[in-house]
Write a protein that holds these residues in place. Structure first.
Motif, PDB file in Angstrom:
ATOM      1  N   MET A   1     -50.147  -9.382 -28.868  1.00  0.00           N
ATOM      2  CA  MET A   1     -49.147 -10.393 -28.537  1.00  0.00           C
ATOM      3  C   MET A   1     -47.834 -10.086 -29.226  1.00  0.00           C
ATOM      4  N   LEU A   2     -46.730 -10.397 -28.517  1.00  0.00           N
ATOM      5  CA  LEU A   2     -45.406 -10.305 -29.116  1.00  0.00           C
ATOM      6  C   LEU A   2     -44.652 -11.589 -28.789  1.00  0.00           C
ATOM      7  N   ASP A   3     -44.452 -12.422 -29.808  1.00  0.00           N
ATOM      8  CA  ASP A   3     -43.587 -13.600 -29.716  1.00  0.00           C
ATOM      9  C   ASP A   3     -42.255 -13.246 -30.366  1.00  0.00           C
ATOM     10  N   TYR A   4     -41.186 -13.380 -29.598  1.00  0.00           N
ATOM     11  CA  TYR A   4     -39.854 -13.041 -30.086  1.00  0.00           C
ATOM     12  C   TYR A   4     -38.993 -14.291 -30.141  1.00  0.00           C
ATOM     13  N   ASN A   5     -38.648 -14.719 -31.352  1.00  0.00           N
ATOM     14  CA  ASN A   5     -37.711 -15.818 -31.551  1.00  0.00           C
ATOM     15  C   ASN A   5     -36.303 -15.225 -31.543  1.00  0.00           C
TER      16      ASN A   5
ATOM     17  N   GLN B   1     -43.059 -12.266 -34.238  1.00  0.00           N
ATOM     18  CA  GLN B   1     -44.450 -12.269 -34.699  1.00  0.00           C
ATOM     19  C   GLN B   1     -45.298 -11.472 -33.727  1.00  0.00           C
ATOM     20  N   LEU B   2     -46.028 -10.518 -34.302  1.00  0.00           N
ATOM     21  CA  LEU B   2     -46.971  -9.687 -33.555  1.00  0.00           C
ATOM     22  C   LEU B   2     -48.383 -10.105 -33.895  1.00  0.00           C
TER      23      LEU B   2
ATOM     24  N   GLY C   1     -60.151 -12.228 -36.239  1.00  0.00           N
ATOM     25  CA  GLY C   1     -60.334 -11.047 -35.410  1.00  0.00           C
ATOM     26  C   GLY C   1     -59.127 -10.143 -35.258  1.00  0.00           C
ATOM     27  N   PHE C   2     -58.009 -10.476 -35.925  1.00  0.00           N
ATOM     28  CA  PHE C   2     -56.797  -9.681 -35.746  1.00  0.00           C
ATOM     29  C   PHE C   2     -55.876  -9.877 -36.948  1.00  0.00           C
ATOM     30  N   GLU C   3     -54.684  -9.284 -36.865  1.00  0.00           N
ATOM     31  CA  GLU C   3     -53.671  -9.425 -37.910  1.00  0.00           C
ATOM     32  C   GLU C   3     -52.429 -10.082 -37.314  1.00  0.00           C
ATOM     33  N   THR C   4     -51.748 -10.902 -38.106  1.00  0.00           N
ATOM     34  CA  THR C   4     -50.434 -11.397 -37.709  1.00  0.00           C
ATOM     35  C   THR C   4     -49.382 -10.673 -38.547  1.00  0.00           C
TER      36      THR C   4
ATOM     37  N   TRP D   1     -47.588  -9.239 -43.536  1.00  0.00           N
ATOM     38  CA  TRP D   1     -48.665  -8.615 -42.759  1.00  0.00           C
ATOM     39  C   TRP D   1     -49.971  -9.256 -43.205  1.00  0.00           C
ATOM     40  N   MET D   2     -50.469 -10.191 -42.389  1.00  0.00           N
ATOM     41  CA  MET D   2     -51.653 -10.953 -42.765  1.00  0.00           C
ATOM     42  C   MET D   2     -52.848 -10.506 -41.923  1.00  0.00           C
TER      43      MET D   2
END
Length: 291
Positions: free
Chosen positions: A43-47, A127-128, A68-71, A99-100
């Motif tokens: 996912m790519l959320d772009y503000n 946020q990726l 299950g993933f990283e933010t 990087w969480m």
């Protein structure tokens, strides 16, 4: 065109924005905005840059789970404070990266930082969601707070600008973040007229967000602020020329060729694992975090 050039597949406009909580006005380039292959980036959320008005009560997103993933949160303008159920907290200022690794499960909340909220002003973030391979999805959560002055940097010749290597490597510079699979994440900051050459394996999924400015790619395609450039899975070489002072978020990674099951903030491989995540969350196994 040279045979080894990685061709542009499309230059994509930012999809219509939506709010995440009351603090993030985001354009979702994928997976909802465009059905493009960007694994391991899910996912790519772009503000895109907007100005928030001053407010005493910070805007943001209240407590929510991940598994299950990283933010990966990259700040360009404004500041975000965050807390998680593993006891991590901090502020992401312009230039910083958070990087969480949620992995087996974590609760998280993120708000505009209190002082920024009181003054308001420009706000711009990415946020990726970075998928994890099945073997790592249930590993312990971890957290990498990468301050701007800690990011490994390659200075380009002829005053072209610089490449901040957040993850992966560029030339002889190794990125600041550790990753589970091969990923390249850079901020390219180019001066007007500056040129840079990039090289990624043909099968890596590759795309750029134009954070500000305007570029010419491979001598032909032009992309402007807030657009996303999506590349074909062929060729290896990309040539960029900055038509004005420019900041580009560069993403390229080896695809994770595994089934995906996604439900809300859970990104697993099977529907059964999604159900397990929901059950574990409902049973309090993600820990506790005050609203």
């Amino acid at each position: 065109m040279e045979a080894n050039i990685k061709p542009v597949s499309a230059v994509l406009n930012a999809p219509a924005p939506h709010m995440v909580g009351d603090g993030f006005r985001v354009h979702n380039f994928f997976p909802n905005g465009y059905k493009i292959k960007m694994s391991p980036f899910f996912m790519l959320d772009y503000n895109a840059k907007i100005a928030f008005s001053a407010r005493n009560e910070p805007r943001g997103v209240s407590v929510h789970p991940h598994r299950g993933f990283e933010t990966v949160t990259i700040a360009y303008h404004g500041a975000v404070a965050h807390h998680d159920s593993a006891g991590n907290s901090g502020v992401i200022y312009p230039g910083d990266v958070q990087w969480m690794t949620a992995a087996s499960g974590i609760l998280h909340k993120e708000y505009h930082e209190a002082e920024y909220s009181k003054t308001g002003g420009d706000f711009q973030m990415v946020q990726l969601w970075v998928n994890l391979p099945a073997k790592d999805k249930m590993s312990p959560p971890k957290y990498q707070a990468i301050k701007h002055d800690e990011i490994a940097t390659h200075v380009l010749p002829e005053n072209a600008g610089l490449i901040e290597v957040i993850a992966g490597s560029y030339q002889d510079v190794k990125g600041s973040a550790s990753t589970f699979t091969p990923i390249n994440v850079y901020n390219a900051k180019l001066n007007q007229g500056g040129k840079v050459s990039l090289s990624f394996p043909a099968d890596y999924n590759t795309g750029f967000v134009i954070i500000e400015g305007k570029i010419r790619v491979n001598g032909s395609e032009i992309a402007d602020t807030d657009q996303f450039i999506y590349f074909k899975n062929e060729g290896t070489e990309i040539e960029i020329e900055a038509m004005e002072n420019t900041v580009i978020l560069i993403l390229s990674g080896e695809p994770i060729n595994e089934p995906i099951a996604q439900y809300g903030p859970f990104l697993m491989n099977t529907p059964e694992e999604i159900q397990q995540a929901i059950n574990d969350y409902n049973q309090g196994k993600f820990g506790y975090l005050e609203e």
